[in-house]
Write an enzyme that holds these catalytic residues in place. Structure first.
Site, short mmCIF file in Angstrom:
data_model
loop_
_atom_site.label_atom_id
_atom_site.label_comp_id
_atom_site.label_asym_id
_atom_site.label_seq_id
_atom_site.Cartn_x
_atom_site.Cartn_y
_atom_site.Cartn_z
N GLY A 55 0.96 -1.08 -0.11
CA GLY A 55 0.14 -0.05 -0.09
C GLY A 55 0.98 1.30 -0.02
O GLY A 55 2.04 1.20 0.03
N ILE A 81 -0.16 -6.99 10.01
CA ILE A 81 -1.04 -7.75 10.63
C ILE A 81 -0.54 -9.27 11.00
O ILE A 81 -1.18 -10.04 11.76
CB ILE A 81 -2.34 -8.42 9.75
CG1 ILE A 81 -1.73 -8.96 8.40
CG2 ILE A 81 -3.13 -6.91 9.50
CD1 ILE A 81 -3.14 -9.20 7.51
N TYR A 168 -1.45 -19.01 -3.39
CA TYR A 168 -2.47 -17.87 -2.96
C TYR A 168 -3.91 -18.37 -3.09
O TYR A 168 -4.59 -18.15 -1.93
CB TYR A 168 -2.27 -16.81 -4.30
CG TYR A 168 -3.34 -15.76 -3.90
CD1 TYR A 168 -3.32 -14.79 -2.87
CD2 TYR A 168 -4.69 -15.75 -4.81
CE1 TYR A 168 -4.29 -13.85 -2.72
CE2 TYR A 168 -5.30 -14.78 -4.69
CZ TYR A 168 -5.20 -13.55 -3.94
OH TYR A 168 -6.29 -12.77 -3.66
N LYS A 172 -6.57 -18.24 0.45
CA LYS A 172 -7.74 -18.00 0.54
C LYS A 172 -8.81 -18.82 1.06
O LYS A 172 -9.93 -18.74 1.61
CB LYS A 172 -8.21 -17.35 -0.74
CG LYS A 172 -7.37 -15.98 -1.17
CD LYS A 172 -7.83 -14.84 -0.12
CE LYS A 172 -7.11 -13.47 -0.40
NZ LYS A 172 -7.46 -12.47 0.91
N VAL A 198 -10.76 -7.36 -9.77
CA VAL A 198 -11.06 -6.03 -9.43
C VAL A 198 -10.07 -5.15 -10.14
O VAL A 198 -8.73 -5.22 -10.13
CB VAL A 198 -10.93 -5.69 -7.90
CG1 VAL A 198 -11.52 -4.22 -7.64
CG2 VAL A 198 -11.86 -6.93 -7.25
#
Length: 342
Positions: A55, A81, A168, A172, A198
């Site tokens: 980010g 996190i 990955y 998920k 997205v």
């Protein structure tokens, strides 16, 4: 003629009338910053948690500025996190958690499987458990269409998944299993959203793992070749960012207990890579005529890539009231304008 209010319109009105405190993990990322912006626009108080590994602080600044909200309504926490106490701190006094933080990209997960597991599984569990202890009212998290793996069924329906084709995808799927276990074991209200490709402004165009739309857009504008892996007939269901924001807010605010679970979030249309390339080229050629002659460079298929992806979004329509407002073409116009202005 008056437009009939949608479920999303009503959810936004409800939020504006009764502000809450939200945690957006990955808040400085592409999707997270758009959620921060929309929540601030609706008068909410937001904690944005991000370690800035993928980010950018500029995304937070742009989100706060675009919302017109006072800067003190968004508190930015630069923590990872993977550190349990970071999640505990961020969840303190929070009403709703919208978990977006993850290490994305199938190729990256193949190259760095342990890092993908640490961020996407250990990190997810840290935030999930912190939310449980904080007593949040709702936990919404980002899953992925990659969980469909080798399932040949089209369109993709939530109840029918295959074997994961990448680390990955496996992370998920583990997220979904833990989320369901926490929902049943701890009576925590949880909704998962399986995102399908997205795209939109603020999506990072740089680096080896950049998403295809921003990468191709910037390369065409720079007069550089664009790679298509395979024959270009691979399909994806491209979903504009504002549709994803809608799905998150609906998932976070619905009061129907039957709405808890996992949903596809997409436009509900399949587009080949060849078609996508042509759409981007024609859209940019309206601004930069020289782009109109661009041709792709074809290379071999990549390991872990799923051949076809097309979502059935009827479950999200029926249970959440989700209705994508932006088509691929409409989203591309907005996105291309933003990148062309950089």
């Amino acid at each position: 003629m008056l437009r009939v209010k949608t479920a999303y319109d009503l959810a936004c009105e409800e939020l504006a009338a009764a502000p809450r405190r939200w945690l957006v993990t990955g808040g400085a990322g592409f999707i997270g910053s758009h959620l921060v912006e929309r929540l601030l626009t609706l008068g909410q108080e937001v904690v944005a948690l991000d370690d800035l590994s993928t980010g950018h602080r500029g995304n937070i600044a742009e989100a706060v500025g675009a919302s017109g909200a006072p800067a003190d309504r968004c508190r930015f926490v630069e923590r990872d996190i993977v550190e349990p106490d970071a999640a505990v701190e961020a969840c303190r006094d929070v009403d709703i958690v919208v978990h977006q933080a993850a290490l994305g990209s199938v190729p990256r997960s193949i190259k760095e499987p342990r890092e993908a597991y640490a961020r996407n599984v250990d990190g997810f569990l840290n935030v999930l458990d912190a939310a449980r202890h904080a007593g949040v009212s709702r936990f919404v998290y980002a899953s992925s269409s990659s969980v469909y793996g080798d399932s040949p069924d089209l369109p993709k329906v939530e109840a029918h998944i295959g074997n994961p084709a990448s680390p990955y995808a496996a992370t998920k799927r583990v997220n979904e299993l833990y989320a369901e276990m926490y929902r049943l074991s701890y009576d925590l209200e949880i909704v998962g959203l399986r995102y399908f490709n997205v795209f939109g402004k603020r999506q990072d165009p740089d680096g080896p793992y950049a998403a295809v739309i921003p990468r191709w857009t910037l390369r065409m504008l720079a007069g550089k070749p664009c790679r298509i892996y395979g024959d270009g007939k691979t399909t994806r269901d491209y979903c504009y960012i504002d549709n994803v924001v809608q799905a998150n807010l609906l998932a976070a605010t619905t009061e129907a207990e039957s709405a808890l679970g996992v949903y596809n979030v997409a436009a509900g249309d399949a587009t080949t890579l060849n078609e996508l390339f042509a759409l981007i080229r024609s859209g940019l050629a309206e601004k930069r005529p020289e782009v109109g002659s661009a041709e792709p460079v074809y290379e071999g298929f990549r390991a872990g890539d799923v051949r076809h992806s097309h979502a059935d979004i009827s479950k999200a329509r029926e249970r959440l009231g989700y209705e994508p407002r932006w088509t691929l073409l409409e989203g591309l116009r907005s996105t291309l304008d933003w990148y062309a202005a950089l």
